[in-house]
Design a protein around this motif. Structure first.
Motif, PDB file in Angstrom:
ATOM      1  N   GLN A  82      38.200  56.627  -1.063  1.00 51.47           N
ATOM      2  CA  GLN A  82      37.157  55.840  -1.977  1.00 51.47           C
ATOM      3  C   GLN A  82      37.719  56.225  -3.484  1.00 51.47           C
ATOM      4  O   GLN A  82      37.267  55.280  -4.293  1.00 51.47           O
ATOM      5  CB  GLN A  82      35.712  56.752  -1.744  1.00 51.47           C
ATOM      6  CG  GLN A  82      35.006  56.244  -0.595  1.00 51.47           C
ATOM      7  CD  GLN A  82      33.629  57.055  -0.398  1.00 51.47           C
ATOM      8  OE1 GLN A  82      33.491  57.962  -0.662  1.00 51.47           O
ATOM      9  NE2 GLN A  82      32.799  56.127  -0.255  1.00 51.47           N
ATOM     10  N   PHE A  89      27.917  46.323  -7.879  1.00 50.26           N
ATOM     11  CA  PHE A  89      26.976  46.048  -7.209  1.00 50.26           C
ATOM     12  C   PHE A  89      26.162  44.824  -7.606  1.00 50.26           C
ATOM     13  O   PHE A  89      26.433  44.513  -8.750  1.00 50.26           O
ATOM     14  CB  PHE A  89      25.737  47.240  -7.270  1.00 50.26           C
ATOM     15  CG  PHE A  89      26.244  48.560  -6.580  1.00 50.26           C
ATOM     16  CD1 PHE A  89      25.782  49.007  -5.240  1.00 50.26           C
ATOM     17  CD2 PHE A  89      27.221  49.502  -7.240  1.00 50.26           C
ATOM     18  CE1 PHE A  89      26.003  49.917  -4.609  1.00 50.26           C
ATOM     19  CE2 PHE A  89      27.446  50.604  -6.613  1.00 50.26           C
ATOM     20  CZ  PHE A  89      27.106  50.807  -5.452  1.00 50.26           C
ATOM     21  N   ASN A  93      23.354  48.313 -11.727  1.00 49.95           N
ATOM     22  CA  ASN A  93      23.218  49.598 -11.247  1.00 49.95           C
ATOM     23  C   ASN A  93      23.534  50.737 -12.226  1.00 49.95           C
ATOM     24  O   ASN A  93      24.372  51.669 -11.709  1.00 49.95           O
ATOM     25  CB  ASN A  93      23.931  49.613  -9.957  1.00 49.95           C
ATOM     26  CG  ASN A  93      23.472  50.795  -9.064  1.00 49.95           C
ATOM     27  OD1 ASN A  93      22.413  51.286  -9.480  1.00 49.95           O
ATOM     28  ND2 ASN A  93      24.075  50.789  -7.892  1.00 49.95           N
ATOM     29  N   PHE A 111      35.254  62.032  -9.380  1.00 48.98           N
ATOM     30  CA  PHE A 111      36.700  62.384  -8.903  1.00 48.98           C
ATOM     31  C   PHE A 111      37.426  63.401  -9.510  1.00 48.98           C
ATOM     32  O   PHE A 111      38.564  63.504  -9.226  1.00 48.98           O
ATOM     33  CB  PHE A 111      37.469  60.909  -8.979  1.00 48.98           C
ATOM     34  CG  PHE A 111      36.746  59.764  -8.021  1.00 48.98           C
ATOM     35  CD1 PHE A 111      36.702  60.035  -6.776  1.00 48.98           C
ATOM     36  CD2 PHE A 111      36.385  58.716  -8.599  1.00 48.98           C
ATOM     37  CE1 PHE A 111      36.003  59.180  -5.870  1.00 48.98           C
ATOM     38  CE2 PHE A 111      35.708  57.852  -7.799  1.00 48.98           C
ATOM     39  CZ  PHE A 111      35.785  57.929  -6.480  1.00 48.98           C
TER      40      PHE A 111
ATOM     41  N   LYS B 150      17.314  53.106  -3.741  1.00 50.98           N
ATOM     42  CA  LYS B 150      18.458  53.455  -2.869  1.00 50.98           C
ATOM     43  C   LYS B 150      19.782  52.603  -3.299  1.00 50.98           C
ATOM     44  O   LYS B 150      20.718  53.386  -3.004  1.00 50.98           O
ATOM     45  CB  LYS B 150      17.977  52.328  -1.355  1.00 50.98           C
ATOM     46  CG  LYS B 150      18.574  53.037  -0.125  1.00 50.98           C
ATOM     47  CD  LYS B 150      18.407  52.388   0.915  1.00 50.98           C
ATOM     48  CE  LYS B 150      19.547  52.332   1.818  1.00 50.98           C
ATOM     49  NZ  LYS B 150      20.634  51.638   1.374  1.00 50.98           N
ATOM     50  N   VAL B 151      19.616  51.820  -4.326  1.00 47.11           N
ATOM     51  CA  VAL B 151      20.804  51.269  -4.734  1.00 47.11           C
ATOM     52  C   VAL B 151      21.482  52.375  -5.451  1.00 47.11           C
ATOM     53  O   VAL B 151      22.901  52.651  -5.651  1.00 47.11           O
ATOM     54  CB  VAL B 151      20.722  49.872  -5.584  1.00 47.11           C
ATOM     55  CG1 VAL B 151      19.984  50.168  -6.802  1.00 47.11           C
ATOM     56  CG2 VAL B 151      21.997  49.230  -5.842  1.00 47.11           C
ATOM     57  N   LYS B 152      21.105  53.434  -6.402  1.00 49.91           N
ATOM     58  CA  LYS B 152      21.691  54.454  -7.029  1.00 49.91           C
ATOM     59  C   LYS B 152      22.184  55.216  -6.227  1.00 49.91           C
ATOM     60  O   LYS B 152      23.168  56.029  -6.490  1.00 49.91           O
ATOM     61  CB  LYS B 152      20.583  55.092  -8.017  1.00 49.91           C
ATOM     62  CG  LYS B 152      19.948  53.976  -8.730  1.00 49.91           C
ATOM     63  CD  LYS B 152      19.539  54.489 -10.126  1.00 49.91           C
ATOM     64  CE  LYS B 152      19.100  53.587 -11.283  1.00 49.91           C
ATOM     65  NZ  LYS B 152      18.051  52.879 -11.288  1.00 49.91           N
ATOM     66  N   ASP B 154      23.296  54.340  -3.042  1.00 46.66           N
ATOM     67  CA  ASP B 154      24.674  53.765  -2.694  1.00 46.66           C
ATOM     68  C   ASP B 154      25.501  53.954  -3.965  1.00 46.66           C
ATOM     69  O   ASP B 154      26.944  54.232  -3.274  1.00 46.66           O
ATOM     70  CB  ASP B 154      24.288  52.354  -2.642  1.00 46.66           C
ATOM     71  CG  ASP B 154      23.494  51.968  -1.435  1.00 46.66           C
ATOM     72  OD1 ASP B 154      23.294  52.810  -0.409  1.00 46.66           O
ATOM     73  OD2 ASP B 154      22.785  50.826  -1.353  1.00 46.66           O
ATOM     74  N   LEU B 155      25.330  54.041  -5.148  1.00 46.78           N
ATOM     75  CA  LEU B 155      26.529  54.017  -6.018  1.00 46.78           C
ATOM     76  C   LEU B 155      27.170  55.273  -5.624  1.00 46.78           C
ATOM     77  O   LEU B 155      28.397  55.466  -5.848  1.00 46.78           O
ATOM     78  CB  LEU B 155      25.875  54.048  -7.428  1.00 46.78           C
ATOM     79  CG  LEU B 155      26.660  54.540  -8.644  1.00 46.78           C
ATOM     80  CD1 LEU B 155      27.955  53.393  -8.787  1.00 46.78           C
ATOM     81  CD2 LEU B 155      25.901  54.556  -9.942  1.00 46.78           C
ATOM     82  N   MET B 156      26.135  56.613  -5.422  1.00 39.72           N
ATOM     83  CA  MET B 156      26.853  57.901  -5.548  1.00 39.72           C
ATOM     84  C   MET B 156      27.613  57.880  -4.037  1.00 39.72           C
ATOM     85  O   MET B 156      28.675  58.477  -4.244  1.00 39.72           O
ATOM     86  CB  MET B 156      25.774  58.791  -5.532  1.00 39.72           C
ATOM     87  CG  MET B 156      25.136  58.830  -6.816  1.00 39.72           C
ATOM     88  SD  MET B 156      26.082  59.197  -8.324  1.00 39.72           S
ATOM     89  CE  MET B 156      26.648  60.950  -8.366  1.00 39.72           C
ATOM     90  N   ASN B 157      27.281  57.270  -3.324  1.00 49.31           N
ATOM     91  CA  ASN B 157      27.854  57.318  -1.946  1.00 49.31           C
ATOM     92  C   ASN B 157      29.160  56.428  -2.011  1.00 49.31           C
ATOM     93  O   ASN B 157      30.136  56.889  -1.270  1.00 49.31           O
ATOM     94  CB  ASN B 157      26.923  56.466  -0.961  1.00 49.31           C
ATOM     95  CG  ASN B 157      25.953  57.468  -0.126  1.00 49.31           C
ATOM     96  OD1 ASN B 157      26.259  58.648  -0.210  1.00 49.31           O
ATOM     97  ND2 ASN B 157      24.911  57.033   0.391  1.00 49.31           N
ATOM     98  N   SER B 158      29.088  55.399  -2.807  1.00 47.62           N
ATOM     99  CA  SER B 158      30.588  54.679  -2.937  1.00 47.62           C
ATOM    100  C   SER B 158      31.415  55.367  -3.840  1.00 47.62           C
ATOM    101  O   SER B 158      32.699  55.067  -3.676  1.00 47.62           O
ATOM    102  CB  SER B 158      30.193  53.335  -3.603  1.00 47.62           C
ATOM    103  OG  SER B 158      30.192  53.607  -5.041  1.00 47.62           O
ATOM    104  N   LEU B 159      31.056  56.558  -4.568  1.00 42.92           N
ATOM    105  CA  LEU B 159      32.075  57.440  -5.394  1.00 42.92           C
ATOM    106  C   LEU B 159      32.257  58.609  -4.452  1.00 42.92           C
ATOM    107  O   LEU B 159      32.986  59.399  -4.834  1.00 42.92           O
ATOM    108  CB  LEU B 159      31.490  57.770  -6.764  1.00 42.92           C
ATOM    109  CG  LEU B 159      31.209  56.583  -7.343  1.00 42.92           C
ATOM    110  CD1 LEU B 159      30.365  56.939  -8.667  1.00 42.92           C
ATOM    111  CD2 LEU B 159      32.368  55.772  -7.778  1.00 42.92           C
TER     112      LEU B 159
END
Lengths: 264, 252
Positions: A82, A89, A93, A111, B150-152, B154-159
């Motif tokens: 990742q 998004f 966001n 990171f 949920k989209v917030k 998702d942001l943390m999950n994507s990182l």
């Protein structure tokens, strides 16, 4: 050994719902070469977001494997990978409790990237989108287009090789969207990232990408790949050229047939 | 513009207060109501001013100590417990029915039992305040922690963010408005609990003084104490609101 930067093999995603399992996408196979710009286009409910969310490691595929730079992942994307991805998004966001600068520092914090070099990366990205003087503002103080620009560069501060864009300009009006499309193209020419871009807007897909993957619903799958043979750099004027309109007709017809299928 | 609004905010309730006091004064005078039933506002003010140093001040300090200690201990515990419950769904399932039960339990009914354990000092009352404050702070914070876009996430999950990182960067700041609602209610509950505990069994504090003065038909002093308690509640509420406005600057 293929020379794809990103590859999907027999990807399937099934959601468990009250009425039993629902196949969101199935039999997804495609590859994207390094520095390429590929778009997935299709009607709502075709699972295009599902695909990009699997690529971003937000959700895990039920079946199949995702291959990044030769490394195979069958059980979701690990954190180390990742680090090489930037996810953009549909809504900007941004986190409203952080200033623009703090929002941009978020990926660096997660990171664990510290030092002068990364702070400079924030400055130069802000400069690139002409928002340097807004670094200390809060997201609500910016216009929609500005917010979305910050959303785009936030995905780039940790210098990922791949950008995953989930209908990033879908909430903007047409004029703003086209302007951001052109800015995105120039960013891509400069940085040579590998980009996968999701949209339901056919002309946006043609304008941006070198290949358009057309998707269908019930179940979500890729039905056709259209290579876009238009010269680069692209411009908005091209959208009135005959070749562009031909592509538009071809892809719209593909999607239109799908919609007829759905009615039946 | 802003200054004018804040003067309005202070002036409007003050006018209501003055009208109310004058009205009461007039009614009491006009109908010749006995001071044993309802003392006139002017009498409350003058008697309390005279007796404040000797008969009220030390009790006010005791009550304040109980409220503030209980509030300061109870609020962080409430927020911390809510954080734990929100992040471990099994805990939430197991405990949330009891949280609601605790919110509705008046802890003063347990004060006599606490006295058996802890004696008659301030600690009993502080414990009652803490126990009354924790659940209401917890209930509000928990609903804040569970109410994230949920989209917030998702942001943390994507990182690839960890649970702790997601909580600190997204879930906690996102929940701050509800957490502050909990803290404000916690202040009110602390005040009620402290005074009630003093009613249930204590030799000091404003709650005890109300009973004491009433038994000697010192109605002016009794009403004076009631008004002071109300003032403590309002002050605590407004102080919390002030801190809230300083912290949540992104919502205007």
């Amino acid at each position: 050994m293929s020379n794809f930067k990103i590859e999907l093999e027999n990807i399937e995603k099934t959601y468990l719902t009250k009425n039993g399992p629902l196949i969101a996408v199935t039999d997804v196979n495609f590859g994207v070469e390094e520095n390429d710009f590929v778009t997935l286009v299709g009607p709502s409910g075709c699972g295009k977001s599902t695909i990009i969310r699997m690529l971003g490691g937000i959700i895990t595929p039920t079946k199949g494997k995702i291959i990044y730079s030769g490394k195979e992942y069958t059980n979701g994307i690990p954190r180390e990978e990742q680090r090489n991805l930037g996810f953009i998004f549909q809504s900007h966001n941004l986190l409203p409790w952080f200033t623009i600068r703090k929002n941009l520092e978020l990926p660096l914090n997660i990171f664990n990237l510290t030092g002068e070099k990364w702070q400079k990366s924030i400055e130069s990205l802000l400069q690139m989108v002409n928002l340097s003087e807004h670094a200390e503002s809060y997201p609500t103080e910016l216009s929609g287009g500005m917010q979305q620009r910050v959303g785009v560069i936030r995905a780039m501060v940790h210098n990922p090789e791949i950008l995953l864009m989930d209908e990033p300009f879908g909430e903007l009006d047409a004029i703003n969207r086209e302007q951001l499309d052109i800015e995105l193209l120039s960013i891509w020419e400069k940085t040579k990232k590998t980009i996968i871009f999701i949209t339901h807007n056919v002309s946006e897909a043609i304008l941006l990408s070198s290949r358009v993957l057309v998707m269908s619903t019930n179940p979500g799958r890729i039905i056709e790949e259209v290579k876009i043979d238009l010269p680069r750099p692209r411009s908005l004027e091209m959208m009135n050229e005959e070749r562009f309109l031909d592509y538009e007709e071809q892809i719209t017809n593909l999607i239109g047939e799908l919609n007829l299928e759905m009615v039946e | 513009m802003k200054a004018r609004r804040s003067t309005k905010n202070v002036l409007a309730p003050l006018i209501v207060l003055v009208v109310l006091l004058i009205g009461l004064e007039l009614i009491i005078k006009a109908f010749n109501i006995s001071r044993q039933v309802l003392p006139a506002p002017s009498a409350i003010l003058s008697v309390c001013a005279k007796e404040f140093k000797v008969n009220i001040w030390s009790h006010l300090i005791v009550t304040l100590k109980v409220i503030i200690t209980g509030f300061i201990v109870g609020v962080p515990i409430g927020i911390f417990c809510a954080a734990l419950l929100s992040q471990f769904k099994i805990l939430e399932k197991a405990f949330s029915p009891y949280v609601i039960m605790l919110v509705t339990t008046p802890f003063i009914i347990l004060v006599p039992i606490f006295m058996l354990w802890l004696g008659f000092g301030l600690n009993v009352r502080i414990l009652a305040v803490i126990l009354q404050t924790i659940p209401i702070v917890m209930l509000n914070s928990l609903s804040g922690f569970n109410n994230v876009e949920k989209v917030k996430l998702d942001l943390m999950n994507s990182l690839g963010a960890t649970k702790v990182q997601t909580f600190i960067k997204v879930i906690f700041p996102n929940a701050l408005p509800q957490v502050f609602t909990g803290i404000k209610l916690g202040g009110i509950f602390s005040t009620i609990a402290a005074v009630s505990a003093e009613f249930a069994g204590a030799q000091t504090g404003l709650g005890n003084r109300i009973m004491y003065f009433s038994s000697f038909i010192e109605t002016e002093l009794a009403f004076g104490c009631i008004l002071i308690i109300a003032l403590i509640g309002i002050t605590l509420f407004n102080l919390t609101s002030m801190v809230e406005r300083k912290i949540i600057i992104w919502k205007k």
